[in-house]
Write a protein that holds these residues in place. Structure first.
Motif, PDB file in Angstrom:
ATOM      1  N   PHE A 207       0.814  -1.217   0.000  1.00  0.00           N
ATOM      2  CA  PHE A 207       0.000   0.000   0.000  1.00  0.00           C
ATOM      3  C   PHE A 207       0.851   1.272   0.000  1.00  0.00           C
ATOM      4  N   ALA A 294      -7.031  -2.724  -1.217  1.00  0.00           N
ATOM      5  CA  ALA A 294      -7.355  -1.306  -1.011  1.00  0.00           C
ATOM      6  C   ALA A 294      -8.781  -1.010  -1.458  1.00  0.00           C
ATOM      7  N   HIS A 348      -1.068   4.666   1.294  1.00  0.00           N
ATOM      8  CA  HIS A 348      -2.523   4.756   1.435  1.00  0.00           C
ATOM      9  C   HIS A 348      -2.841   5.476   2.747  1.00  0.00           C
TER      10      HIS A 348
END
Length: 384
Positions: A207, A294, A348
């Motif tokens: 991420f 995600a 993220h």
């Protein structure tokens, strides 16, 4: 069949950090990857989180058998210390993918396919299971489960099904993968998912920008699971699995089966998505897995859900991956801390940055196995 909260009463771990769950915990909290640069037989240097030599010779001739027996023994002793007492029907589940790799390699390359019968029996997957059941006097069912990287979740879901159905009183679950021989490592590198030439936090960045894939790891992880009294680390509330039926390596792009799996896991656990606070991701640092998970987090869960993956630290432990990651979540509930890796690149917005305090809350543990295996397990802190 009556659904129950199934407690994780004992935990045993053999990992790239060494023999014992405290070595795992200390390494994670320190943010120190288990992988080290090692030279293979050809002199090539590879970053790998291999289980070091150790264990008792009486547990078997190989790292695989010794690690499996040691992890289970540590979990059983831990559970007894926390108040668990075995019922008359203790079952055994062993999650494996490639099994006894070291001895099979020697069987063909060093022994030309010839061994005395007693030594040949050490290659059989039933042997460490049988000796474990003999050691502890357990008489419930004993069998193996396999779903590639999702094998740990598959074992937990199977164990809970046994307990809910009343087939057993308790389950000892072990997931073991000690398969990092040079041939296997090189093939995963050729598949474009494993990285051996970079330090772990540079190579594996789930991420985050600039991730190249995962560093490979090994582990044997064991849980004592029971719906009876004791002081569990965490409860398994439910879970689910699905299959993409799409490709032998790639994730089906619409993510339909993955979304169905997570929704089914929540329904099986009786938990609405709004109650989830933590997403313990498969998180291998590959582009397709990062995108899939995600998307699940963003579409299914509220914005306060935090995400983490410990693979940059433990390595990708293959068939034992989800088991070691469940162990981290359970230990985290017990110790009030999620030992997430540090963020090293733009990430993220929901990704945890280093060790993060935890106080209760529901965890969804996702695991995606090669070949289309999807799995999710729902975990909760023990009820005080």
């Amino acid at each position: 069949m009556v659904a129950q909260r199934v407690g994780i009463h004992g935990i045993g771990v053999v990992s790239g950090y060494g023999w014992g769950r405290e070595l795992l915990w200390d390494g994670l909290v320190a943010g120190k990857p288990a992988a080290v640069a090692t030279c293979d037989e050809s002199g090539e240097t590879m970053w790998l989180a291999r289980v070091p030599r150790g264990g008792s010779p009486s547990d078997g001739p190989s790292r695989f058998a010794r690690a499996m027996r040691a992890a289970a023994r540590e979990a059983i002793e831990d559970a007894r210390g926390r108040g668990w007492r075995p019922g008359p029907r203790v079952g055994l589940l062993h999650a494996i993918v490639l099994g006894e790799v070291d001895l099979w390699r020697e069987f063909y390359t060093a022994h030309d396919g010839e061994l005395p019968s007693r030594q040949y029996l050490a290659l059989m997957p039933s042997t460490p299971m049988s000796t474990l059941m003999q050691e502890h006097g357990f008489h419930g069912p004993a069998m193996a489960v396999s779903a590639m990287c999702a094998s740990g979740n598959a074992g937990l879901i199977t164990a809970k099904a046994w307990l809910d159905a009343g087939i057993v009183d308790d389950v000892v679950f072990v997931a073991t993968d000690l398969s990092l021989i040079p041939e296997n490592v090189r093939h995963f590198v050729r598949l474009g998912v494993a990285v051996t030439t970079m330090e772990p936090l540079e190579a594996c960045r789930p991420f985050q920008e600039g991730s190249h894939g995962f560093v490979m790891g090994e582990a044997s992880v064991s849980f004592v699971l029971s719906a009876r009294e004791g002081r569990p680390y965490a409860h398994t509330l439910g879970g689910a699995m699905s299959h993409d039926a799409h490709h032998v390596t790639s994730i089906e792009p619409s993510l339909t089966a993955i979304f169905a799996c997570v929704r089914d896991a929540l329904a099986n656990a009786g938990v609405p998505a709004s109650q989830v606070r933590y997403f313990n991701a498969h998180g291998p640092g590959t582009a397709q897995c990062d995108r899939a998970e995600a998307t699940v987090v963003e579409r299914l869960f509220p914005p306060e859900v935090g995400v983490y993956s410990v693979k940059p630290l433990t390595g990708h432990c293959q068939g034992a991956a989800s088991a070691i990651e469940v162990a981290v979540a359970a230990l985290g509930y017990d110790r009030g801390l999620i030992p997430a890796p540090p963020i090293v690149a733009p990430a993220h917005p929901r990704l945890f940055d280093g060790p993060t305090p935890v106080s209760g809350g529901i965890t969804v543990k996702s695991s995606i196995g090669m070949g289309g295996h999807n799995s999710a397990v729902v975990l909760a802190a023990p009820v005080s």
